[in-house]
Design an enzyme around this catalytic site. Structure first.
Site, PDB file in Angstrom:
ATOM      1  N   ASN A   7     -13.541   9.958  -0.533  1.00 40.39           N
ATOM      2  CA  ASN A   7     -14.200   8.893  -1.292  1.00 40.39           C
ATOM      3  C   ASN A   7     -13.929   7.600  -0.561  1.00 40.39           C
ATOM      4  O   ASN A   7     -12.790   7.167  -0.468  1.00 40.39           O
ATOM      5  CB  ASN A   7     -13.626   8.788  -2.713  1.00 40.39           C
ATOM      6  CG  ASN A   7     -13.955   9.992  -3.559  1.00 40.39           C
ATOM      7  OD1 ASN A   7     -15.054  10.529  -3.470  1.00 40.39           O
ATOM      8  ND2 ASN A   7     -13.006  10.431  -4.381  1.00 40.39           N
ATOM      9  N   CYS A  16       0.524   3.341   3.466  1.00 43.24           N
ATOM     10  CA  CYS A  16       0.954   2.842   4.771  1.00 43.24           C
ATOM     11  C   CYS A  16       2.300   3.465   5.176  1.00 43.24           C
ATOM     12  O   CYS A  16       3.108   3.828   4.317  1.00 43.24           O
ATOM     13  CB  CYS A  16       1.082   1.311   4.733  1.00 43.24           C
ATOM     14  SG  CYS A  16      -0.474   0.440   5.065  1.00 43.24           S
ATOM     15  N   HIS A  34      -6.694   2.063   1.854  1.00 41.54           N
ATOM     16  CA  HIS A  34      -6.182   2.659   3.093  1.00 41.54           C
ATOM     17  C   HIS A  34      -7.019   3.914   3.378  1.00 41.54           C
ATOM     18  O   HIS A  34      -7.074   4.823   2.549  1.00 41.54           O
ATOM     19  CB  HIS A  34      -4.708   3.035   2.933  1.00 41.54           C
ATOM     20  CG  HIS A  34      -4.059   3.411   4.235  1.00 41.54           C
ATOM     21  ND1 HIS A  34      -3.014   2.691   4.778  1.00 41.54           N
ATOM     22  CD2 HIS A  34      -4.310   4.413   5.125  1.00 41.54           C
ATOM     23  CE1 HIS A  34      -2.658   3.251   5.925  1.00 41.54           C
ATOM     24  NE2 HIS A  34      -3.438   4.289   6.150  1.00 41.54           N
ATOM     25  N   GLN A  44      -9.125  13.622   0.897  1.00 43.80           N
ATOM     26  CA  GLN A  44      -8.365  14.485   0.005  1.00 43.80           C
ATOM     27  C   GLN A  44      -8.731  15.945   0.253  1.00 43.80           C
ATOM     28  O   GLN A  44      -9.783  16.250   0.811  1.00 43.80           O
ATOM     29  CB  GLN A  44      -8.661  14.152  -1.457  1.00 43.80           C
ATOM     30  CG  GLN A  44      -8.340  12.726  -1.849  1.00 43.80           C
ATOM     31  CD  GLN A  44      -8.452  12.501  -3.354  1.00 43.80           C
ATOM     32  OE1 GLN A  44      -7.904  13.262  -4.150  1.00 43.80           O
ATOM     33  NE2 GLN A  44      -9.157  11.464  -3.748  1.00 43.80           N
ATOM     34  N   HIS A  86      -8.401   7.241   3.754  1.00 44.69           N
ATOM     35  CA  HIS A  86      -7.801   8.547   3.489  1.00 44.69           C
ATOM     36  C   HIS A  86      -8.841   9.484   2.901  1.00 44.69           C
ATOM     37  O   HIS A  86      -9.867   9.060   2.371  1.00 44.69           O
ATOM     38  CB  HIS A  86      -6.629   8.405   2.514  1.00 44.69           C
ATOM     39  CG  HIS A  86      -7.040   8.028   1.121  1.00 44.69           C
ATOM     40  ND1 HIS A  86      -7.436   6.757   0.763  1.00 44.69           N
ATOM     41  CD2 HIS A  86      -7.133   8.767  -0.022  1.00 44.69           C
ATOM     42  CE1 HIS A  86      -7.736   6.719  -0.529  1.00 44.69           C
ATOM     43  NE2 HIS A  86      -7.566   7.922  -1.031  1.00 44.69           N
ATOM     44  N   SER A 136      -9.164   4.827  -5.067  1.00 48.47           N
ATOM     45  CA  SER A 136      -8.187   3.993  -5.761  1.00 48.47           C
ATOM     46  C   SER A 136      -7.278   3.252  -4.787  1.00 48.47           C
ATOM     47  O   SER A 136      -6.392   2.518  -5.191  1.00 48.47           O
ATOM     48  CB  SER A 136      -7.364   4.849  -6.726  1.00 48.47           C
ATOM     49  OG  SER A 136      -6.833   5.970  -6.062  1.00 48.47           O
ATOM     50  N   CYS A 162       0.843  -1.205   0.000  1.00 50.31           N
ATOM     51  CA  CYS A 162       0.000   0.000   0.000  1.00 50.31           C
ATOM     52  C   CYS A 162       0.873   1.247   0.000  1.00 50.31           C
ATOM     53  O   CYS A 162       1.717   1.408   0.878  1.00 50.31           O
ATOM     54  CB  CYS A 162      -0.904  -0.009   1.237  1.00 50.31           C
ATOM     55  SG  CYS A 162      -1.675   1.589   1.577  1.00 50.31           S
ATOM     56  N   HIS A 218      -3.978   0.448   8.209  1.00 51.78           N
ATOM     57  CA  HIS A 218      -4.537   0.156   6.893  1.00 51.78           C
ATOM     58  C   HIS A 218      -5.982  -0.350   6.995  1.00 51.78           C
ATOM     59  O   HIS A 218      -6.761  -0.257   6.041  1.00 51.78           O
ATOM     60  CB  HIS A 218      -3.656  -0.909   6.210  1.00 51.78           C
ATOM     61  CG  HIS A 218      -3.991  -1.167   4.769  1.00 51.78           C
ATOM     62  ND1 HIS A 218      -3.642  -0.291   3.757  1.00 51.78           N
ATOM     63  CD2 HIS A 218      -4.628  -2.205   4.152  1.00 51.78           C
ATOM     64  CE1 HIS A 218      -4.045  -0.779   2.592  1.00 51.78           C
ATOM     65  NE2 HIS A 218      -4.650  -1.940   2.800  1.00 51.78           N
TER      66      HIS A 218
HETATM   67  O1  LIG Z   1      -7.605  10.691  -6.380  1.00 51.68           O
HETATM   68  P1  LIG Z   1      -8.254   9.343  -6.439  1.00 51.68           P
HETATM   69  O2  LIG Z   1      -8.800   8.876  -5.121  1.00 51.68           O
HETATM   70  O3  LIG Z   1      -7.375   8.317  -7.080  1.00 51.68           O
HETATM   71  O4  LIG Z   1      -9.476   9.536  -7.452  1.00 51.68           O
HETATM   72  C1  LIG Z   1     -10.811   9.521  -7.094  1.00 51.68           C
HETATM   73  O5  LIG Z   1     -11.210  10.786  -6.586  1.00 51.68           O
HETATM   74  C2  LIG Z   1     -11.163  11.883  -7.488  1.00 51.68           C
HETATM   75  C3  LIG Z   1     -11.751  13.096  -6.806  1.00 51.68           C
HETATM   76  O6  LIG Z   1     -13.099  12.908  -6.418  1.00 51.68           O
HETATM   77  C4  LIG Z   1     -11.893  11.580  -8.801  1.00 51.68           C
HETATM   78  O7  LIG Z   1     -11.624  12.611  -9.718  1.00 51.68           O
HETATM   79  C5  LIG Z   1     -11.459  10.256  -9.400  1.00 51.68           C
HETATM   80  O8  LIG Z   1     -12.232   9.973 -10.536  1.00 51.68           O
HETATM   81  C6  LIG Z   1     -11.599   9.158  -8.340  1.00 51.68           C
HETATM   82  O9  LIG Z   1     -11.175   7.923  -8.867  1.00 51.68           O
END
Ligand SMILES: O=P(O)(O)O[C@H]1O[C@H](CO)[C@@H](O)[C@H](O)[C@H]1O
Ligand SMILES: O=P(O)(O)O[C@H]1O[C@H](CO)[C@@H](O)[C@H](O)[C@H]1O
Lengths: 343, 343
Positions: free
Chosen positions: B155, B55, B166, B170, B168, B163, B52, B115
């Site tokens: 997300n 991690c 773990h 943003q 997290h 993606s 990961c 994780h």
């Molecule tokens: O940055 P990550 O987690 O790889 O990407 C994820 O979040 C982003 C922000 O919402 C999106 O634009 C991506 O399509 C999604 O896969």
């Protein structure tokens, strides 16, 4: 510092049709992917599936049997989101809680009796029958007193929430104009009043000059990737003549529409060599009995796939909170699609 | 004809925060489903995963190694959609093709070195550290000259495009205010100028009286299903005090925020007995140096699941072309969630 380049630097693009913006991050197309993969639907379907409630002669959820139909077939959705018998009424509390009852009719259109044929796999002549049905339904539903808007659309593929693989589209007709077309109407009206011409006609002229985002044209239609496209392979079909709705389409235009539908969806199927999922829909003038010279009919295609048959673009977090975002540029997608158009 | 009933008849609800409508079809909750099923992620994750890139001590895509972090950890996204070094510039053609370069900073926040722990599985004291970091980042990023908006979001779950499993979140900070918060700002401003009070404070008062959609309250926060919720189990966390942004949150409020986050996300995990996917995000005032008395901070939760751990709601065809649509009513969802709140 290098100078600003649409092919390289993060930027926002304005959508003059909706009034919204999209964030474009061209440099980001190379990020690694460890996330969800869709199952690519390469499955072979039979021509007739006895367990499919859309195939000819089969029984539907409400106990009725489909006729032994030979081309298209339309019926009222047994589980429609809208109903004609909804009582009128509204609810309000403190100004901030507001609801209005909504009347409508939801229909399902089987494109063909064949369980295994999607639009690009059908003959142009058979697609033309779908176009005829769209025209007829727009006109007939639109004549009903309580119907002010007719939304024709298709969800193709299980990844687009389609609950049955038998090729079919839907029509949701209702008493008010939904948000999407309402926003486009406001933008087109503002442009039409200011310039005296259709926004999309002027836009098409710019794209015909630029060429970069045009996919193909036939005598009456053009297919392009809009400058402000949100989905990786989003496209739009635009009639060359400034028409408000499908009721105004002549015989030759309907043939050209059917041909354009086949070419565009056929190109999609070749991008990742898989039956390409998408949602598509026709935006056109409301059926409120007014002229709406500002409206220019068009059809949107919103396909979710991004890098392969199994990796789609997610419109999540930032996109839900902020603005839609894309990595690959509309110009790159257009070049890729253009290469796949059958000439 | 029976009289109009929100629990029974199709209707539209108005979202005073965004100015948009949602179509509600309560009678439709019983339709059969033959469409796509998600794989429910019941997988057990290890506390530490050597492969990961989030991690502690592991290597990231750019070759750097994460420190042996013990609580939260934040770094600039190696594949950010926005970059600080983007040259200023714009592109325009014929008035209808318009683009503006956009500068920004994208960061990733690991919620914990573990994780295997999602927010609801963390201790309130550890969630509090995430809240502290959100506050600090909002303030520090907001101080940068070229940053006018800071979008904090998460997300969760592969079905939400995350993606990496773990846990997290943003932060995408940028030079302009994106469409979502811009629309909410306009609506809140209009209300504030007209009524002299915060829209969400008045809204919360109505819901506290109605009780039907409130999930729980602690001293400083309330959790509710908005009257205009779009997603089947959409919720909102609202601070009771009219505050513009997270920078204004005091110690006790941050504790209460952390506690509310744990309770809400913990209830989600019990709905279908699975780690509940969602996108969440904080909407608050822009960092443009102005006061913005109209803004009332809040956090949205948009979870996609509908009927089970494997059947989600698709916002496709009609929803993309027209308006968002839901089957189960906000009141039904609220009752279900309320039953699952740990008291
Ligand atoms: O940055 P990550 O987690 O790889 O990407 C994820 O979040 C982003 C922000 O919402 C999106 O634009 C991506 O399509 C999604 O896969
Ligand atoms: O009517 P269907 O095909 O079962 O349903 C599909 O299309 C509808 C209209 O876009 C959506 O509301 C549903 O979420 C989707 O699953």
């Amino acid at each position: 510092m290098s100078s600003f380049d649409l092919a390289e630097h993060p930027h926002r693009r304005y959508n003059p049709l909706s009034g919204e913006w999209v964030l474009v991050s061209p440099h980001r197309a190379k990020r690694p992917w460890q996330g969800q993969q869709e199952e690519a639907s390469r499955e072979q379907r039979p021509e007739y599936d006895p367990s499919c409630y859309l195939c000819p002669t089969n029984e539907r959820a409400n106990g009725e049997h489909n006729p032994a139909y030979k081309s298209t077939y339309i019926f009222e959705n047994d589980f429609g989101a809208l109903r004609a018998d909804t009582p009128t009424g509204s609810f309000a509390k403190g100004g901030l809680l507001r609801a209005e009852s909504e009347r409508g009719i939801c229909k399902v259109i089987c494109f063909s009796p064949r369980h295994d044929l999607t639009l690009p796999e059908m003959e142009v002549g058979d697609i033309r029958k779908v176009v005829d049905l769209w025209q007829q339904e727009y006109e007939e539903l639109g004549k009903l007193d309580f119907i002010k808007h007719v939304q024709i659309f298709e969800n193709k593929g299980s990844v687009m929430g389609s609950s049955n693989p038998h090729p079919h589209g839907q029509i949701w007709a209702q008493s008010t104009v939904p948000g999407g077309p309402a926003r486009e109407a406001a933008q087109q009206r503002e442009y039409y009043e200011r310039e005296g011409r259709s926004l999309l006609q002027d836009y098409l002229a710019v794209e015909q000059e630029e060429k970069e985002r045009i996919l193909f044209e036939n005598e009456h239609f053009a297919a392009l990737v809009p400058f402000w496209a949100v989905w990786p392979f989003e496209t739009m079909l635009i009639p060359k003549r400034h028409m408000q709705h499908i009721g105004q389409m002549g015989e030759e235009e309907k043939d050209a529409f059917a041909e354009a539908l086949k070419r565009l969806t056929g190109a999609y199927d070749q991008v990742f060599n898989v039956s390409f999922p998408y949602s598509s829909g026709i935006h056109q003038s409301p059926t409120d009995g007014q002229g709406h010279p500002e409206w220019h009919l068009h059809m949107h295609f919103y396909p979710p796939l991004l890098r392969s048959a199994s990796v789609k673009k997610f419109m999540v977090g930032y996109e839900m909170m902020g603005d839609p975002q894309r990595d690959i540029t509309p110009e790159t997608s257009a070049a890729r699609l253009r290469d796949l158009i059958l000439s």
